[in-house]
Structures are given as C-alpha cells and as structure tokens.
Design a protein around this motif. Structure first.
Motif, short mmCIF file in Angstrom:
data_model
loop_
_atom_site.label_atom_id
_atom_site.label_comp_id
_atom_site.label_asym_id
_atom_site.label_seq_id
_atom_site.Cartn_x
_atom_site.Cartn_y
_atom_site.Cartn_z
N MET A 70 9.05 2.48 -25.47
CA MET A 70 7.79 2.37 -24.56
C MET A 70 6.56 2.34 -25.55
SD MET A 70 7.40 4.57 -21.23
CE MET A 70 5.94 5.90 -21.23
N ASN A 71 5.45 1.79 -25.00
CA ASN A 71 4.50 2.05 -26.07
C ASN A 71 3.44 3.03 -26.04
OD1 ASN A 71 2.96 1.33 -23.73
ND2 ASN A 71 2.24 -0.68 -24.29
N GLY A 72 3.86 4.12 -25.21
CA GLY A 72 3.13 5.19 -24.83
C GLY A 72 1.80 5.35 -23.78
N THR A 73 2.16 4.12 -23.14
CA THR A 73 1.04 4.31 -21.91
C THR A 73 1.79 3.61 -20.81
OG1 THR A 73 0.21 2.08 -22.27
CG2 THR A 73 -0.99 3.62 -23.50
N LEU A 74 1.04 4.04 -19.61
CA LEU A 74 1.66 3.60 -18.30
C LEU A 74 0.55 3.51 -17.22
CD1 LEU A 74 4.26 3.04 -16.45
CD2 LEU A 74 4.20 5.60 -15.94
N ASN A 75 0.67 2.16 -16.46
CA ASN A 75 -0.22 1.81 -15.37
C ASN A 75 0.66 1.58 -14.38
OD1 ASN A 75 -2.35 0.78 -13.69
ND2 ASN A 75 -3.18 -0.48 -15.19
N LYS A 76 0.99 2.56 -13.56
CA LYS A 76 1.77 2.26 -12.17
C LYS A 76 1.18 3.16 -11.06
CE LYS A 76 6.23 2.53 -10.37
NZ LYS A 76 7.32 1.55 -10.81
N VAL A 77 1.05 2.43 -9.87
CA VAL A 77 0.47 3.16 -8.68
C VAL A 77 1.75 3.09 -7.66
CG1 VAL A 77 -1.31 2.98 -6.81
CG2 VAL A 77 -1.78 2.55 -9.38
N MET A 78 1.71 3.98 -6.98
CA MET A 78 2.57 3.99 -5.76
C MET A 78 2.16 4.61 -4.52
SD MET A 78 6.48 5.18 -7.03
CE MET A 78 5.65 6.65 -7.98
N LEU A 79 1.71 3.68 -3.38
CA LEU A 79 0.98 4.30 -2.41
C LEU A 79 1.69 4.01 -0.95
CD1 LEU A 79 -2.41 2.47 -3.18
CD2 LEU A 79 -1.69 4.92 -3.58
N ILE A 80 1.62 4.92 0.26
CA ILE A 80 1.91 4.71 1.29
C ILE A 80 0.78 4.78 2.10
CG2 ILE A 80 3.39 5.49 3.27
CD1 ILE A 80 5.44 6.26 1.28
N GLY A 81 0.37 3.84 2.88
CA GLY A 81 -0.62 3.74 3.84
C GLY A 81 -0.84 3.02 4.93
N HIS A 82 -1.65 2.82 5.72
CA HIS A 82 -2.10 1.84 6.69
C HIS A 82 -3.26 0.68 6.20
CE1 HIS A 82 0.28 4.08 9.65
NE2 HIS A 82 -0.17 5.06 8.74
N LEU A 83 -2.90 -0.39 6.53
CA LEU A 83 -3.68 -1.55 6.45
C LEU A 83 -5.11 -1.20 7.30
CD1 LEU A 83 -1.08 -3.00 5.62
CD2 LEU A 83 -2.22 -5.16 6.22
N GLY A 84 -6.18 -1.30 6.65
CA GLY A 84 -7.51 -1.13 7.28
C GLY A 84 -7.95 -2.57 7.93
N ASP A 85 -7.43 -3.59 7.64
CA ASP A 85 -7.66 -4.76 8.17
C ASP A 85 -6.61 -5.97 7.62
OD1 ASP A 85 -9.43 -7.02 9.16
OD2 ASP A 85 -10.71 -6.81 7.59
N ASP A 86 -6.72 -7.19 8.38
CA ASP A 86 -5.56 -7.85 8.27
C ASP A 86 -5.72 -8.83 6.69
OD1 ASP A 86 -4.84 -7.88 10.85
OD2 ASP A 86 -5.98 -9.61 11.61
N VAL A 87 -4.79 -9.29 6.33
CA VAL A 87 -4.55 -9.94 5.03
C VAL A 87 -5.39 -10.94 5.01
CG1 VAL A 87 -3.15 -10.71 2.98
CG2 VAL A 87 -2.46 -9.03 4.41
N LYS A 88 -6.44 -11.08 4.12
CA LYS A 88 -7.35 -12.27 3.64
C LYS A 88 -6.68 -13.17 2.68
CE LYS A 88 -10.66 -10.85 6.82
NZ LYS A 88 -9.72 -10.23 7.85
N ILE A 89 -6.32 -14.34 2.87
CA ILE A 89 -5.74 -15.10 1.85
C ILE A 89 -6.64 -16.22 1.35
CG2 ILE A 89 -4.38 -16.83 3.44
CD1 ILE A 89 -1.96 -16.33 1.54
N HIS A 90 -6.64 -16.34 0.17
CA HIS A 90 -7.42 -17.65 -0.47
C HIS A 90 -6.52 -18.68 -1.47
CE1 HIS A 90 -10.93 -19.75 -2.28
NE2 HIS A 90 -10.23 -19.60 -3.16
N TYR A 91 -6.69 -19.81 -0.95
CA TYR A 91 -5.65 -21.16 -1.76
C TYR A 91 -6.50 -21.59 -2.86
CZ TYR A 91 -2.02 -20.32 1.59
OH TYR A 91 -1.06 -19.73 2.42
N PHE A 92 -5.77 -21.88 -3.99
CA PHE A 92 -6.17 -22.41 -5.23
C PHE A 92 -5.88 -23.84 -5.28
CE2 PHE A 92 -6.53 -17.75 -6.07
CZ PHE A 92 -7.80 -17.73 -6.14
N GLU A 93 -6.30 -24.60 -6.20
CA GLU A 93 -5.75 -26.05 -6.56
C GLU A 93 -4.55 -25.71 -7.21
OE1 GLU A 93 -8.31 -28.35 -8.51
OE2 GLU A 93 -10.01 -28.20 -7.23
N GLY A 94 -3.56 -26.42 -7.04
CA GLY A 94 -2.16 -26.35 -7.56
C GLY A 94 -1.27 -25.44 -6.83
N GLY A 95 -1.92 -25.05 -5.64
CA GLY A 95 -1.06 -24.45 -4.78
C GLY A 95 -0.89 -22.80 -4.86
N ASN A 96 -1.31 -22.16 -5.80
CA ASN A 96 -1.40 -20.81 -5.88
C ASN A 96 -2.29 -20.22 -4.97
OD1 ASN A 96 0.34 -20.75 -8.17
ND2 ASN A 96 -1.17 -20.71 -9.61
N CYS A 97 -2.09 -18.84 -4.65
CA CYS A 97 -3.00 -18.08 -3.56
C CYS A 97 -3.06 -16.74 -4.08
CB CYS A 97 -2.46 -18.37 -2.10
SG CYS A 97 -0.84 -17.56 -1.57
#
Length: 141
Positions: free
Chosen positions: A1-28
C-alpha cells in the motif's frame, strides 16, 4: 500500500432521478444527488435536529445505464467510491469547482421501479439490535 486511501461509503436517498449523458463512441456518464442525514438532539432545547448533507454522485457506462433504468428520486442506495474534485470554465468565463463521488460499487436498498428478476440484486442484510450493555453499576464484579 502506498500510504494513502481515497474511499467513500455512503447510504442515502436520491435527491433526483439519474441524469445520463452519452458521448461519441458509446460511453456515457450518469449523475445524481444523494442525501445523507445525521440526527441528533440539541442539548439546550432537547429538540431533535436532522442535518442533511448532499453528495454529487457520478456513475459511468453500464453502471450509469443500470442506475438510470432502476433508480428514481427517493430510492435508497449504498455506494462505494472515491472523492474527485475538478474545475472547468463556465459560460461566464469564471472558473467553477465541484467535488464529486465517483461510484465504483453500488447496491440498491429500495427501489420503486420494477427490477428484472434475472438481474435482481440480493436483499440487503438485516440489521439486528445489539443487546444493551449494562452500566458499570450493574456489572456483577
């Protein structure tokens, strides 16, 4: 391990619907706000206080499509991810900043939309009340 950690764990409620955006090449990319609450008692007034923290969540590609399909405002979700800060130039020429949670794993805890039984996630583990630990005066030794 390199001595650092960036990890988040959350339990919560969505404040809005998921907004999705598609890019060229099919990624989103999908974005949605998540609310987590902290409840405490104000000792001076004995009033129950609820403090809400909002988190900006980002999901990518297949995970974004799954979240968009099954999640809606108010649904409860468990996520794991990492904190990412970024900046960009706004239309007004000002530098804008944001901090987001880039989701790497998630589990639906409650959803309103119908889930395909073939892809149903397991039910969340049940939480049982822990037995009360006696005060020091009540200990037999």
């Amino acid at each position: 391990m390199n001595g650092t950690l960036n990890k988040v764990m959350l339990i919560g409620h969505l404040g809005d619907d998921v907004k999705i955006h598609y890019f060229e090449g099919g990624n989103c990319i999908g974005r949605f706000p998540l609310a987590t609450n902290e409840v405490y008692i104000n000792k001076a007034t004995n009033e129950k206080i609820t403090s809400t923290e909002w988190h900006n969540l980002v999901v990518r590609n297949k995970a974004a499509e799954i979240c968009e399909k099954y999640l809606s405002k108010g649904d409860k979700i468990y996520i794991e991810g990492r904190i990412k800060s970024r900046q960009w130039q706004g239309e007004d020429g000002q530098t804008k900043y944001t901090t987001e949670i880039q989701v790497t794993e998630f589990t639906f805890l409650s959803v309103k939309k119908e889930i395909d039984p073939a892809h149903k996630q397991p039910e969340p583990a049940k939480v049982y009340d822990m037995p009360q630990i006696p005060a020091n005066d009540d200990l037999p030794f």
